[in-house]
Design a protein around this motif. Structure first.
Motif, PDB file in Angstrom:
ATOM      1  N   HIS A 284      17.554  93.507  -1.392  1.00 57.78           N
ATOM      2  CA  HIS A 284      16.493  92.503  -1.460  1.00 57.78           C
ATOM      3  C   HIS A 284      16.060  92.131  -2.881  1.00 57.78           C
ATOM      4  CE1 HIS A 284      15.791  94.140   2.678  1.00 57.78           C
ATOM      5  NE2 HIS A 284      15.922  92.854   2.934  1.00 57.78           N
ATOM      6  N   GLY A 285      16.919  92.331  -3.885  1.00 62.52           N
ATOM      7  CA  GLY A 285      16.514  91.885  -5.214  1.00 62.52           C
ATOM      8  C   GLY A 285      17.389  92.399  -6.330  1.00 62.52           C
ATOM      9  N   ARG A 286      16.904  92.129  -7.552  1.00 69.75           N
ATOM     10  CA  ARG A 286      17.634  92.554  -8.746  1.00 69.75           C
ATOM     11  C   ARG A 286      16.672  92.627  -9.918  1.00 69.75           C
ATOM     12  NH1 ARG A 286      18.372  87.281  -7.922  1.00 69.75           N
ATOM     13  NH2 ARG A 286      18.124  85.840  -9.675  1.00 69.75           N
ATOM     14  N   SER A 287      17.105  93.362 -10.924  1.00 71.16           N
ATOM     15  CA  SER A 287      16.386  93.453 -12.187  1.00 71.16           C
ATOM     16  C   SER A 287      17.352  93.022 -13.283  1.00 71.16           C
ATOM     17  CB  SER A 287      15.902  94.879 -12.428  1.00 71.16           C
ATOM     18  OG  SER A 287      15.192  94.969 -13.631  1.00 71.16           O
ATOM     19  N   GLU A 288      16.978  91.989 -14.028  1.00 66.65           N
ATOM     20  CA  GLU A 288      17.790  91.475 -15.128  1.00 66.65           C
ATOM     21  C   GLU A 288      17.159  91.982 -16.414  1.00 66.65           C
ATOM     22  OE1 GLU A 288      18.539  87.355 -12.660  1.00 66.65           O
ATOM     23  OE2 GLU A 288      16.883  87.504 -14.079  1.00 66.65           O
ATOM     24  N   VAL A 289      17.973  92.643 -17.257  1.00 68.78           N
ATOM     25  CA  VAL A 289      17.432  93.365 -18.400  1.00 68.78           C
ATOM     26  C   VAL A 289      18.016  92.837 -19.709  1.00 68.78           C
ATOM     27  CG1 VAL A 289      17.190  95.658 -19.445  1.00 68.78           C
ATOM     28  CG2 VAL A 289      17.171  95.422 -16.948  1.00 68.78           C
ATOM     29  N   LEU A 290      17.127  92.622 -20.685  1.00 77.45           N
ATOM     30  CA  LEU A 290      17.515  92.269 -22.047  1.00 77.45           C
ATOM     31  C   LEU A 290      17.083  93.395 -22.974  1.00 77.45           C
ATOM     32  CD1 LEU A 290      16.253  88.571 -22.261  1.00 77.45           C
ATOM     33  CD2 LEU A 290      18.624  89.331 -21.978  1.00 77.45           C
ATOM     34  N   HIS A 291      17.989  93.799 -23.870  1.00 73.53           N
ATOM     35  CA  HIS A 291      17.669  94.770 -24.910  1.00 73.53           C
ATOM     36  C   HIS A 291      17.645  93.984 -26.218  1.00 73.53           C
ATOM     37  CE1 HIS A 291      18.399  97.954 -22.034  1.00 73.53           C
ATOM     38  NE2 HIS A 291      19.572  97.401 -21.760  1.00 73.53           N
ATOM     39  N   MET A 292      16.475  93.868 -26.816  1.00 70.30           N
ATOM     40  CA  MET A 292      16.374  93.101 -28.050  1.00 70.30           C
ATOM     41  C   MET A 292      15.126  93.475 -28.823  1.00 70.30           C
ATOM     42  SD  MET A 292      15.584  89.389 -26.263  1.00 70.30           S
ATOM     43  CE  MET A 292      15.448  88.473 -27.760  1.00 70.30           C
ATOM     44  N   GLY A 293      15.165  93.262 -30.114  1.00 70.91           N
ATOM     45  CA  GLY A 293      14.004  93.551 -30.946  1.00 70.91           C
ATOM     46  C   GLY A 293      13.554  94.998 -30.882  1.00 70.91           C
ATOM     47  N   GLY A 294      14.467  95.903 -30.586  1.00 65.55           N
ATOM     48  CA  GLY A 294      14.111  97.313 -30.495  1.00 65.55           C
ATOM     49  C   GLY A 294      13.455  97.698 -29.184  1.00 65.55           C
ATOM     50  N   GLY A 295      13.393  96.771 -28.222  1.00 65.81           N
ATOM     51  CA  GLY A 295      12.751  97.062 -26.953  1.00 65.81           C
ATOM     52  C   GLY A 295      13.571  96.557 -25.778  1.00 65.81           C
ATOM     53  N   THR A 296      12.996  96.683 -24.601  1.00 64.44           N
ATOM     54  CA  THR A 296      13.627  96.261 -23.364  1.00 64.44           C
ATOM     55  C   THR A 296      12.638  95.418 -22.585  1.00 64.44           C
ATOM     56  OG1 THR A 296      14.930  98.296 -23.301  1.00 64.44           O
ATOM     57  CG2 THR A 296      14.725  97.085 -21.247  1.00 64.44           C
ATOM     58  N   ILE A 297      13.116  94.298 -22.061  1.00 66.38           N
ATOM     59  CA  ILE A 297      12.299  93.436 -21.214  1.00 66.38           C
ATOM     60  C   ILE A 297      13.105  93.121 -19.965  1.00 66.38           C
ATOM     61  CG2 ILE A 297      13.053  91.370 -22.449  1.00 66.38           C
ATOM     62  CD1 ILE A 297      10.308  90.141 -21.852  1.00 66.38           C
ATOM     63  N   GLY A 298      12.429  93.072 -18.834  1.00 62.72           N
ATOM     64  CA  GLY A 298      13.139  92.813 -17.589  1.00 62.72           C
ATOM     65  C   GLY A 298      12.506  91.694 -16.803  1.00 62.72           C
ATOM     66  N   ARG A 299      13.350  90.979 -16.083  1.00 66.11           N
ATOM     67  CA  ARG A 299      12.865  90.020 -15.084  1.00 66.11           C
ATOM     68  C   ARG A 299      13.290  90.573 -13.737  1.00 66.11           C
ATOM     69  NH1 ARG A 299      14.688  83.782 -14.890  1.00 66.11           N
ATOM     70  NH2 ARG A 299      16.734  84.774 -14.581  1.00 66.11           N
ATOM     71  N   HIS A 300      12.310  90.860 -12.900  1.00 64.21           N
ATOM     72  CA  HIS A 300      12.564  91.373 -11.561  1.00 64.21           C
ATOM     73  C   HIS A 300      12.449  90.207 -10.586  1.00 64.21           C
ATOM     74  CE1 HIS A 300      12.059  95.160 -13.573  1.00 64.21           C
ATOM     75  NE2 HIS A 300      10.753  95.028 -13.677  1.00 64.21           N
ATOM     76  N   VAL A 301      13.463  90.019  -9.774  1.00 64.03           N
ATOM     77  CA  VAL A 301      13.473  88.998  -8.734  1.00 64.03           C
ATOM     78  C   VAL A 301      13.538  89.744  -7.407  1.00 64.03           C
ATOM     79  CG1 VAL A 301      14.653  86.985  -7.788  1.00 64.03           C
ATOM     80  CG2 VAL A 301      14.656  87.373 -10.272  1.00 64.03           C
ATOM     81  N   LEU A 302      12.472  89.628  -6.639  1.00 67.53           N
ATOM     82  CA  LEU A 302      12.321  90.395  -5.399  1.00 67.53           C
ATOM     83  C   LEU A 302      12.233  89.421  -4.229  1.00 67.53           C
ATOM     84  CD1 LEU A 302       9.522  92.724  -6.832  1.00 67.53           C
ATOM     85  CD2 LEU A 302      12.015  93.071  -6.930  1.00 67.53           C
ATOM     86  N   HIS A 303      13.140  89.565  -3.275  1.00 61.71           N
ATOM     87  CA  HIS A 303      13.215  88.643  -2.141  1.00 61.71           C
ATOM     88  C   HIS A 303      12.309  89.112  -1.000  1.00 61.71           C
ATOM     89  CE1 HIS A 303      16.525  86.958  -4.321  1.00 61.71           C
ATOM     90  NE2 HIS A 303      17.295  88.025  -4.142  1.00 61.71           N
ATOM     91  N   PRO A 304      11.926  88.177  -0.115  1.00 58.69           N
ATOM     92  CA  PRO A 304      11.154  88.589   1.067  1.00 58.69           C
ATOM     93  C   PRO A 304      11.856  89.736   1.789  1.00 58.69           C
ATOM     94  CG  PRO A 304      11.204  86.215   0.893  1.00 58.69           C
ATOM     95  CD  PRO A 304      12.154  86.732  -0.157  1.00 58.69           C
ATOM     96  N   GLY A 305      11.072  90.713   2.197  1.00 56.24           N
ATOM     97  CA  GLY A 305      11.606  91.920   2.823  1.00 56.24           C
ATOM     98  C   GLY A 305      11.732  93.078   1.846  1.00 56.24           C
ATOM     99  N   TRP A 306      11.630  92.788   0.511  1.00 52.93           N
ATOM    100  CA  TRP A 306      11.709  93.857  -0.484  1.00 52.93           C
ATOM    101  C   TRP A 306      10.470  94.731  -0.425  1.00 52.93           C
ATOM    102  CZ3 TRP A 306       8.520  95.376  -4.445  1.00 52.93           C
ATOM    103  CH2 TRP A 306       9.029  96.338  -5.327  1.00 52.93           C
ATOM    104  N   ARG A 307      10.705  96.026  -0.489  1.00 55.96           N
ATOM    105  CA  ARG A 307       9.634  97.002  -0.647  1.00 55.96           C
ATOM    106  C   ARG A 307      10.179  98.128  -1.504  1.00 55.96           C
ATOM    107  NH1 ARG A 307       5.178  99.394   3.536  1.00 55.96           N
ATOM    108  NH2 ARG A 307       4.193 100.745   2.006  1.00 55.96           N
ATOM    109  N   TRP A 308       9.399  98.545  -2.493  1.00 51.99           N
ATOM    110  CA  TRP A 308       9.860  99.588  -3.406  1.00 51.99           C
ATOM    111  C   TRP A 308      10.315 100.814  -2.625  1.00 51.99           C
ATOM    112  CZ3 TRP A 308       8.948 104.623  -4.439  1.00 51.99           C
ATOM    113  CH2 TRP A 308       9.600 105.143  -5.565  1.00 51.99           C
ATOM    114  N   ARG A 309       9.502 101.257  -1.686  1.00 51.20           N
ATOM    115  CA  ARG A 309       9.783 102.479  -0.918  1.00 51.20           C
ATOM    116  C   ARG A 309      11.140 102.419  -0.215  1.00 51.20           C
ATOM    117  NH1 ARG A 309       5.578 103.440   3.604  1.00 51.20           N
ATOM    118  NH2 ARG A 309       6.807 101.844   4.607  1.00 51.20           N
TER     119      ARG A 309
END
Length: 124
Positions: free
Chosen positions: A25-50
């Protein structure tokens, strides 16, 4: 007098991430830049962390603290102390470790996460 930074300029978009972590139900897109990490999380209906990320994380609650901007959709959050609330577009949230969350409604949730993306949804 103008001074210049010794650091190189880096600018990229999530259309070409360094890493994509797929989960049910989703994905995490990750960029490593500037000495850090930033992510865009795309979560579809039905997604639950648990249900979708807990099997990867191997923890009872999400232990990744997040500092994130909510671009789209509604995320319902339940903290380990029982507190619950919704986060929607235009909201900036700082979530400590110890939470569950799920997509509320039938619209994708899109989050930009400046703090919790480095280890999010990595298999333990």
């Amino acid at each position: 007098m103008t001074t210049r930074s010794a650091q190189a300029v880096d600018h990229r978009g999530f259309d070409n991430p360094d890493e994509v972590r797929q989960f049910e139900h989703g994905r995490s897109e990750v960029l490593h830049m500037g000495g850090g990490t930033i992510g865009r999380h795309v979560l579809h209906p039905g997604w639950r962390w648990r249900d979708d990320v807990k099997p990867l994380a191997g923890t009872e609650w999400c232990e990744a603290p997040h500092f994130q901007y909510h671009v789209a959709g509604t995320l319902h959050v339940q903290m380990s102390d029982g507190t619950e609330f919704d986060l929607g577009p235009g909201t900036v949230s700082s979530l400590p470790a110890g939470h569950d969350a799920w997509v509320a409604g039938d619209e994708d949730v899109v989050l930009v996460d400046w703090y919790g993306a480095s280890d999010y949804a990595k298999r333990r």
